[in-house]
Motif scaffolding. Structure first.
Motif, PDB file in Angstrom:
ATOM      1  N   SER A  85      -2.337  -4.748  10.758  1.00  0.00           N
ATOM      2  CA  SER A  85      -1.488  -4.850   9.564  1.00  0.00           C
ATOM      3  C   SER A  85      -2.034  -5.719   8.431  1.00  0.00           C
ATOM      4  O   SER A  85      -1.400  -5.819   7.388  1.00  0.00           O
ATOM      5  N   VAL A  87      -4.441  -6.645   5.432  1.00  0.00           N
ATOM      6  CA  VAL A  87      -5.352  -6.043   4.455  1.00  0.00           C
ATOM      7  C   VAL A  87      -6.731  -6.717   4.488  1.00  0.00           C
ATOM      8  O   VAL A  87      -7.773  -6.040   4.499  1.00  0.00           O
ATOM      9  N   ASP A  88      -6.763  -8.051   4.511  1.00  0.00           N
ATOM     10  CA  ASP A  88      -8.056  -8.752   4.475  1.00  0.00           C
ATOM     11  C   ASP A  88      -8.928  -8.373   5.670  1.00  0.00           C
ATOM     12  O   ASP A  88     -10.139  -8.208   5.542  1.00  0.00           O
ATOM     13  N   THR A 125       4.552   1.754   4.906  1.00  0.00           N
ATOM     14  CA  THR A 125       4.494   0.646   3.947  1.00  0.00           C
ATOM     15  C   THR A 125       4.445   1.155   2.510  1.00  0.00           C
ATOM     16  O   THR A 125       3.947   2.264   2.257  1.00  0.00           O
ATOM     17  N   GLU A 127       2.438   0.154   0.481  1.00  0.00           N
ATOM     18  CA  GLU A 127       1.030   0.121   0.052  1.00  0.00           C
ATOM     19  C   GLU A 127       0.401   1.512   0.008  1.00  0.00           C
ATOM     20  O   GLU A 127      -0.657   1.693  -0.595  1.00  0.00           O
ATOM     21  N   TYR A 153      -6.736  -0.569   5.126  1.00  0.00           N
ATOM     22  CA  TYR A 153      -5.426  -0.655   5.789  1.00  0.00           C
ATOM     23  C   TYR A 153      -4.465   0.378   5.210  1.00  0.00           C
ATOM     24  O   TYR A 153      -3.883   1.196   5.945  1.00  0.00           O
ATOM     25  N   LYS A 192      -0.593 -14.340   6.962  1.00  0.00           N
ATOM     26  CA  LYS A 192       0.037 -13.690   5.807  1.00  0.00           C
ATOM     27  C   LYS A 192       0.527 -14.760   4.833  1.00  0.00           C
ATOM     28  O   LYS A 192       0.781 -15.907   5.229  1.00  0.00           O
ATOM     29  N   MET A 197       1.095 -20.364   3.837  1.00  0.00           N
ATOM     30  CA  MET A 197       1.351 -21.455   2.893  1.00  0.00           C
ATOM     31  C   MET A 197       2.252 -22.517   3.531  1.00  0.00           C
ATOM     32  O   MET A 197       2.049 -23.717   3.336  1.00  0.00           O
ATOM     33  N   TYR A 210      -5.309 -16.356  -4.095  1.00  0.00           N
ATOM     34  CA  TYR A 210      -6.381 -15.436  -4.507  1.00  0.00           C
ATOM     35  C   TYR A 210      -6.328 -15.239  -6.027  1.00  0.00           C
ATOM     36  O   TYR A 210      -5.270 -14.906  -6.585  1.00  0.00           O
ATOM     37  N   ASN A 215      -0.678 -11.524  -9.077  1.00  0.00           N
ATOM     38  CA  ASN A 215      -0.304 -10.271  -8.399  1.00  0.00           C
ATOM     39  C   ASN A 215       1.156 -10.369  -7.957  1.00  0.00           C
ATOM     40  O   ASN A 215       1.614 -11.438  -7.554  1.00  0.00           O
ATOM     41  N   ARG A 217       4.410  -9.031  -5.616  1.00  0.00           N
ATOM     42  CA  ARG A 217       4.893  -8.368  -4.405  1.00  0.00           C
ATOM     43  C   ARG A 217       6.416  -8.361  -4.450  1.00  0.00           C
ATOM     44  O   ARG A 217       7.033  -9.197  -5.125  1.00  0.00           O
ATOM     45  N   TRP A 219       9.515  -8.875  -2.276  1.00  0.00           N
ATOM     46  CA  TRP A 219       9.775  -9.494  -0.972  1.00  0.00           C
ATOM     47  C   TRP A 219      11.138  -9.138  -0.395  1.00  0.00           C
ATOM     48  O   TRP A 219      12.148  -9.168  -1.101  1.00  0.00           O
ATOM     49  N   ASN A 252       2.577 -14.124  -6.827  1.00  0.00           N
ATOM     50  CA  ASN A 252       2.151 -14.964  -5.694  1.00  0.00           C
ATOM     51  C   ASN A 252       2.231 -16.455  -6.029  1.00  0.00           C
ATOM     52  O   ASN A 252       2.689 -17.264  -5.220  1.00  0.00           O
TER      53      ASN A 252
END
Ligand code: NAD
Ligand code: DAU
Length: 342
Positions: A85, A87-88, A125, A127, A153, A192, A197, A210, A215, A217, A219, A252
């Protein structure tokens, strides 16, 4: 009702098992998970002894093992969460994503066909739609938005979705698909954004954002995703796709600042690092269909959900530490030696 839940030792799958155990205590829940680095059996401790719960350490690409479980359990419904799951990681090593996410989906659907399962639900997802421009806040992903995946992904998840729709059309498999936005909440693996964080802030470590952190998202508190899937498997229309999201778009950098503030940490911990390759700019779900057809809307506001999530991580530092030190991987052996699971 007997439900096979794949990937139930991961973040959303485990939250789904807990939600379903509470909502439908008479249902039998059968978890299939091969316990990759992201699978943590300790997360399921509270249900392992439940007589209506069964755990199988099984890879969903292992056809013979999967068929044997279907033969034994005769499930009514399958909900497929199991996937690579992150992406990186998919940018570092795409191959494992293709195998688990595409081949695994094919094996699970073949088992459903062979054993006459009444409903196969694919947890997908947002994505798969690619991304949206930052300067067009009027645009949203609908179920008709073309697939336009960016990362290995998301390409693997989009491929799986196409396969699911093909099995419906070709073989008449009774399928549904949900495409959800970014989840947050208890038990998320600390690779994630949000748990990473929180884990770093707790130890006053740098908070790696990043690029510029602009960017966006969308949530959603994980329990709201679980509620949506429960509704879809019971009331959703076969062959349909349902977008799931709560109109909660955030940059982010604002997420990270919110976490700093809530934890009483200085923003000077924020460190801008190299951007993700092919980094999607903005995700934003239009949830009109699931709202109109199934009456779903999110119950948890972000302001409350993020507080509950931070509190959960701070109250469960043992769980977190065992992951950070790698010790959580020994838990399976300990439980297995006690013969609590297959
Ligand atoms: P996760 O990485 O936390 O958990 C995945 C689980 O699947 C792990 O327990 C892992 O051991 C298991 N697994 C992986 N490959 C397997 C295989 N071949 N056989 C058996 N088990 C396997 O992931 P998550 O965040 O809980 O995501 C669950 C699903 O939801 C995924 O399909 C993902 O694409 C989708 N999704 C996630 C989000 C999100 O924000 N996290 C949002 C929308 C959709
Ligand atoms: O949208 C749904 C998807 O959300 C799911 O399909 C994926 O399984 C899930 O991992 C998630 O993907 P993202 O790539 O959006 O999530 P992640 O937490 O990795 O990153 C969220 C954003 O934060 C993204 O823009 C990258 C950024 N980021 C992430 C990490 C880990 C950072 O700035 N720093 C970081 O250290």
């Amino acid at each position: 009702m007997k439900i096979i839940v794949t990937g139930g030792a991961g973040f959303i799958g485990a939250n789904f098992i807990y939600y379903m155990t509470e909502k439908h205590p008479d249902y039998r829940l059968i978890c299939l998970d091969c316990l990759t680095y992201a699978g943590n059996l300790e997360t399921l401790t509270a249900v392992l002894e439940n007589k209506n719960f069964r755990f199988y350490k099984t890879d969903i690409t292992d056809r013979a093992a999967v068929y044997k479980i279907f033969e034994e359990e005769q499930p009514d419904i399958v909900v497929n969460f199991a996937a690579e799951s992150h992406v990186d990681r998919s940018i570092e090593d795409p191959g494992v994503f293709l195998n688990a996410n595409i081949m695994g989906t094919a094996v699970m659907m073949d088992a459903c066909r062979k054993y006459g399962v009444k409903r196969y639900h694919q947890v997908s997802t947002d994505e798969v739609y690619g991304d949206l421009p930052l300067d067009r806040p009027d645009l949203f992903f609908t179920e008709d938005t073309p697939l336009h995946a960016s990362s290995p992904y998301s390409a693997s998840k989009a491929s799986a979705d196409l396969l699911v729709l093909a099995y419906h059309r070709t073989f008449g498999l009774p399928v549904t698909i949900s495409r959800c936005s970014n989840n947050y909440g208890p038990y998320q693996f600390p690779e994630k954004l949000i748990p990473l964080m929180i884990a770093n802030a707790r130890q006053n470590k740098p908070l790696p954002v990043y690029g510029e952190g602009i960017n966006v998202r969308d949530w959603l508190y994980v329990r709201d995703h679980c509620i949506a899937i429960d509704l879809i498997i019971h009331k959703g229309t076969v062959g349909e796709i349902y977008n799931v999201g709560g109109h909660n778009e955030m940059k982010n950098i604002d997420i990270v600042k919110t976490i700093c503030k809530a934890m009483g940490k200085p923003e000077s911990l924020i460190t801008h690092v190299a951007d993700r390759k092919g980094h999607d700019r903005r995700y934003a779900i239009d949830p009109t269909k699931i709202n109109r057809e199934l009456g779903w809307s999110p119950e948890t506001r972000f302001a409350d959900g993020i507080q509950m999530t931070i509190k959960w991580y701070l109250d469960n530092t043992d769980w977190l530490e065992r992951i950070l030190t790698g010790e959580y991987k020994n838990y399976y052996q300990k439980v297995y030696d006690g013969h609590k699971i297959k």
